[in-house]
Design an enzyme around this catalytic site. Structure first.
Site, PDB file in Angstrom:
ATOM      1  CG  ASP A 111       6.732  61.580   6.304  1.00  0.00           C
ATOM      2  OD1 ASP A 111       5.616  61.157   6.799  1.00  0.00           O
ATOM      3  OD2 ASP A 111       7.631  61.198   6.071  1.00  0.00           O
ATOM      4  CG  HIS A 112       0.567  61.863   7.007  1.00  0.00           C
ATOM      5  ND1 HIS A 112       0.662  60.744   5.978  1.00  0.00           N
ATOM      6  CD2 HIS A 112       0.003  61.278   7.970  1.00  0.00           C
ATOM      7  CE1 HIS A 112       0.559  59.445   6.594  1.00  0.00           C
ATOM      8  NE2 HIS A 112      -0.030  59.557   7.793  1.00  0.00           N
ATOM      9  CG  HIS A 139       5.502  57.642   7.461  1.00  0.00           C
ATOM     10  ND1 HIS A 139       5.451  58.855   7.098  1.00  0.00           N
ATOM     11  CD2 HIS A 139       4.476  56.843   7.376  1.00  0.00           C
ATOM     12  CE1 HIS A 139       4.182  58.853   6.302  1.00  0.00           C
ATOM     13  NE2 HIS A 139       3.813  57.651   6.283  1.00  0.00           N
TER      14      HIS A 139
END
Lengths: 511, 360
Positions: A200-201, A263
């Site tokens: 999950d960047h 996010h």
């Protein structure tokens, strides 16, 4: 002065180094000619190389369906770095990085691809004179994750007696709770959980990690960080742009799957978690999962009371007329995909019970911003007359992730003059004014962490399922409701229907 | 490049007037541009000879993004009795739309040699309180450094870090003695040490795989090649190895240009060699080589796109590869030095002590 050597279980030479060594590693990118690889992964590798942060021995293999030779892939990689790197590349480093790159063409279910990968990895080991760790990066459409995982297992590439093998899986991790569970089962039938790095960047962003620093490195916030002092929390991730050319992906995903399930729930977890005993993978993820599990998933009939969706309509953004979502190329005119989602959640635990947690995200909103706003309760009694100026407002602590990374706290201050009139002012802190170092791109941090085997900033299997457990009923309820969706003009604050989620005197913050 | 400046100048001035002017300039800047905010990272005090101040200004300009948020340059003229000052606040206009623009604050104070013993009383009002302050005095002036790093009348020192380049001092022993004396009372950032950092990282990485770590106990020879003016870097590097690996080092002896000596390790003796390389265009190390009792060899040399590494196994098998990394160049080293003023570097003192011990 001499320091006695430490036991050789530890490397005595690493003390005080900013960049710790990473074991020699071969990285295999599936989907190596795709957008993500070209825009993010290859430039991230270059920047790691530029800073001397890549492993001492590093090998790169690309795989995709396009037929091309090693040299063509090398040139594509170089061009990608030149186009998308955050810094102008040093020619010598750039060419050295990709000098020995290998490319294996073929579809993801083609057995011969994996045979060739095995051979190339063996060649890398032989050239290095030691077994290199392997990282398989699945940068493909999610539909290919299961087949790649299975093939890696069947060809004996998921395990090595002499080296660590890891798999990095891009989002989205499933499109529903059922799919996430099935994918987890499939992945964990081949790899151990400690080998799996679900990206999950957002977690790789410095400013997201700063939420933890702010909370757990500063004593002043902890006494206030609970239901006794906090009135509500608003997490906003708004974009001013439309879907651009991503209709194919976006129309099948929507705002909830695109941003909320991953996010935004990550941000909520970091904001609400208890202090971990150590900043290590499992202690941190244990605490995040507890938060997610404390959020009661809504029943389907409760969804209209706690979630609102919308679609952007024609409007004006940045002074230009822009089309509505249903007019975008590639979007069906009767699409019921939401471009806006707002939720009211409650974390049902001792610390947070009764505090509404508002989440909203959307495209074509007034401004691009990602922030967490923590509104404190008002003072119990105000001794000052407030009829001579604006009302004294409760304190709001805003953690901004983008565009201006920082922290601001609104406080009441006396307006200069002979009267005791109060106005709200902001104490602002901007990260960019306080540090000399440039923040690395999220993918740089995450790639090196995965190579190092540090999963702190990656999502664990139970975490993904807990996220889906919250979002699944909303997805289901919305899929059963007919269109059209509430509309909001492009460039606006979002649909007015979102107001109905707010409890008490709460207002949505201006985007 | 800075594209907008607010400037104030005064002759025969006083620190209080300069400080008031700075506050006014910062305030004016925020009024003129609401996106403009003061940066608060580090105060850097530079003490430079007036005649060489242009060269220092050029070096500071080329450090790139690692510039201090407030820079106070004290230019020294031998016979000057009064203080002249120029203060400026500048911003980059190329901030992103909707983003903020950080200010750079610069004060140039012209002082005389007679001011240096009490330079702290001039500089103290000019630095941002509660920020770390580093002092860099590339042209000597130890009395100014002492004034800034020793509390006036028993008070707190103005500076918490000294930035220096010990290769600037031609007498290596004097250079190390001076750094040791400073390091006993203040944090030191030595550019000669920072030039060793990539080499330290590479050597640490080469012995990091668990099956290679035991080789560190079997090292029998370490050879260092350095640019002719950079013996200090070579000594610090060997000092680092001695300190981290627990070697008891004998003094080095000179054999022509070559310095040689032995160190006592747990399992035996280690031969150390330091050899200058003529014609290197940049200061720092040129190459390192380690040999072990097992018959293995590791060599690192400057190369294209990083360091060229060569490893010979005990059976004679040889591997050559490039350890990737871009050169920072000399302007980059100064920038790194400024950045390191905000960080602690635990192994430095041990390495420095061991390096000094090798020249006794």
């Amino acid at each position: 002065m001499s320091t006695a050597p430490q036991g050789l279980d530890e490397n005595p030479l690493v003390a005080g180094l900013e960049r710790l060594p990473v074991h020699p590693t071969a990285l295999v990118i599936f989907g190596a000619t795709g957008d993500l690889a070209r825009r993010k992964l290859l430039p991230a590798l270059y920047n790691l190389a530029h800073e001397g942060a890549l492993p001492e021995r590093f090998g790169l293999i690309g795989n995709a369906r396009s037929e091309m030779e090693h040299d063509e892939f090398r040139q594509m990689a170089i061009d990608s770095v030149v186009e998308f790197s955050r810094r102008t590349p040093d020619e010598k480093v750039l060419h050295k990085l990709f000098e020995d790159v290998r490319y294996v063409p073929g579809s993801f279910d083609d057995d011969s691809v994996y045979g060739q990968l095995g051979e190339l990895l063996g060649e890398f080991d032989a050239a290095a004179g030691l077994p290199m760790n392997r990282c398989f990066y699945l940068s493909t459409a999610p539909g290919f994750f299961p087949v790649i995982i299975d093939e890696l297992g069947e060809h004996g590439l998921a395990r090595s007696d002499d080296a660590d093998v890891r798999v990095i899986i891009e989002k989205p991790f499933g499109r529903s709770l059922q799919e996430a569970r099935e994918l987890n089962q499939r992945v964990l039938s081949v790899f151990g959980e400690q080998q799996v790095f679900r990206i999950d960047h957002y977690l790789g962003k410095e400013t997201v990690q700063n939420v933890l620093a702010l909370r757990f490195a500063n004593n002043m916030f902890e006494p206030l960080w609970n239901r006794n002092f906090i009135d509500n929390v608003q997490i906003t991730a708004s974009e001013d742009i439309g879907i651009g050319s991503r209709a194919g992906y976006y129309d099948s995903a929507g705002a909830l799957r695109d941003l909320v399930q991953n996010h935004m729930l990550q941000l909520l977890s970091l904001l609400c978690m208890e202090p971990p005993v150590a900043f290590e993978a499992d202690p941190v993820r244990d605490e995040k999962v507890k938060v997610l599990r404390a959020i009661t998933a809504p029943r389907i009939e409760e969804v209209p009371d706690m979630a609102v969706r919308g679609q952007y309509a024609r409007g004006v953004a940045a002074g230009e007329e822009v089309p509505g979502y249903l007019e975008e190329p590639g979007v069906a005119p009767d699409s019921t995909t939401e471009t806006y989602a707002a939720l009211r959640l409650e974390v049902q635990n001792w610390r947070w019970a009764g505090v509404p947690m508002y989440l909203r995200t959307g495209k074509r909103l007034a401004r691009k911003v990602t922030e967490i706003a923590v509104t404190l309760k008002p003072v119990p009694h105000l001794a000052f007359h407030t009829d001579e100026g604006p009302d004294v407002k409760p304190n709001v602590l805003v953690l901004t992730m983008q565009p201006n990374e920082g922290v601001s706290l609104s406080i009441g201050a006396k307006i200069p003059g002979t009267r005791m009139a109060i106005r709200t002012v902001n104490m602002e802190f901007l990260y960019g004014t306080a540090f000399l170092s440039q923040s690395p791109e999220a993918y740089e941090r995450l790639i090196i962490d995965a190579m190092r085997g540090d999963a702190t900033l990656f999502t664990r299997n139970d975490e993904v399922e807990a996220q889906w457990n919250i979002c699944d009923p909303i997805v289901q309820a919305w899929s059963e409701l007919p269109g059209p969706l509430p509309q909001y003009p492009a460039g606006s604050q979002g649909p007015t229907e979102a107001e109905q989620l707010l409890v008490g005197d709460a207002l949505w913050r201006m985007i | 490049l800075s594209t907008s400046d607010l400037v104030w100048r005064d002759q025969e001035t006083a620190p209080a007037k300069i400080e008031a002017a700075l506050r006014r300039l910062v305030s004016e800047c925020t009024v003129q541009n609401q996106h403009c905010v003061p940066a608060r990272t580090l105060n850097l005090v530079c003490v430079v000879d007036r005649e060489w101040s242009g060269e220092i200004a050029n070096r500071l300009r080329r450090v790139g993004r690692y510039h201090a948020s407030r820079t106070v340059v004290c230019t020294v003229e031998p016979k000057r009795d009064t203080i002249d000052a120029t203060a400026s606040v500048s911003t980059d206009d190329n901030g992103q739309a909707g983003g903020f623009v950080a200010m750079r604050e610069l004060v140039i104070v012209n002082v005389g040699e007679r001011h240096l013993r009490h330079l702290d009383t001039i500089v103290d009002p000019l630095v941002v309180t509660d920020l770390r302050t580093a002092v860099w005095s590339p042209h000597g002036h130890p009395e100014a450094v002492d004034a800034l790093t020793t509390g006036h009348a028993g008070g707190t020192a103005v500076a918490q870090d000294v930035l220096l380049d010990s290769v600037d001092e031609p007498d290596v022993l004097a250079a190390l003695d001076r750094v040791c004396e400073l390091a006993d009372r203040i944090d030191v950032v030595d550019l000669a040490w920072l030039r060793c950092t990539p080499w330290r990282e590479r050597l640490a990485a080469a012995y990091d795989p668990p099956h290679r770590r035991p080789e560190l106990d079997t090292l029998s020879k370490v050879s260092i090649r350095y640019a002719a003016d950079s013996l200090v870097s070579g000594l610090l590097f060997v000092g680092w190895l001695c300190s981290r690996l627990g070697w008891r080092a004998e003094a080095l002896t000179r054999h022509g240009d070559l310095l040689r000596g032995r160190a006592r390790a747990r399992r035996g003796e280690v031969e150390r060699r330091l050899e200058p390389v003529e014609g290197m265009r940049v200061p720092g190390l040129s190459g390192i080589e380690t040999r072990s009792d097992l018959g293995t060899l590791l060599a690192l040399e400057r190369g294209e796109g990083g360091l060229t590494a060569r490893r010979v196994e005990r059976d004679g098998e040889e591997h050559v590869w490039t350890v990737l990394g871009a050169s920072r160049g000399e302007p980059g080293i100064l920038g790194e030095g400024i950045r390191h003023a905000l960080m602690r570097d635990a192994p430095y003192k041990g390495s420095l002590g061991a390096a000094r011990g090798m020249l006794r």
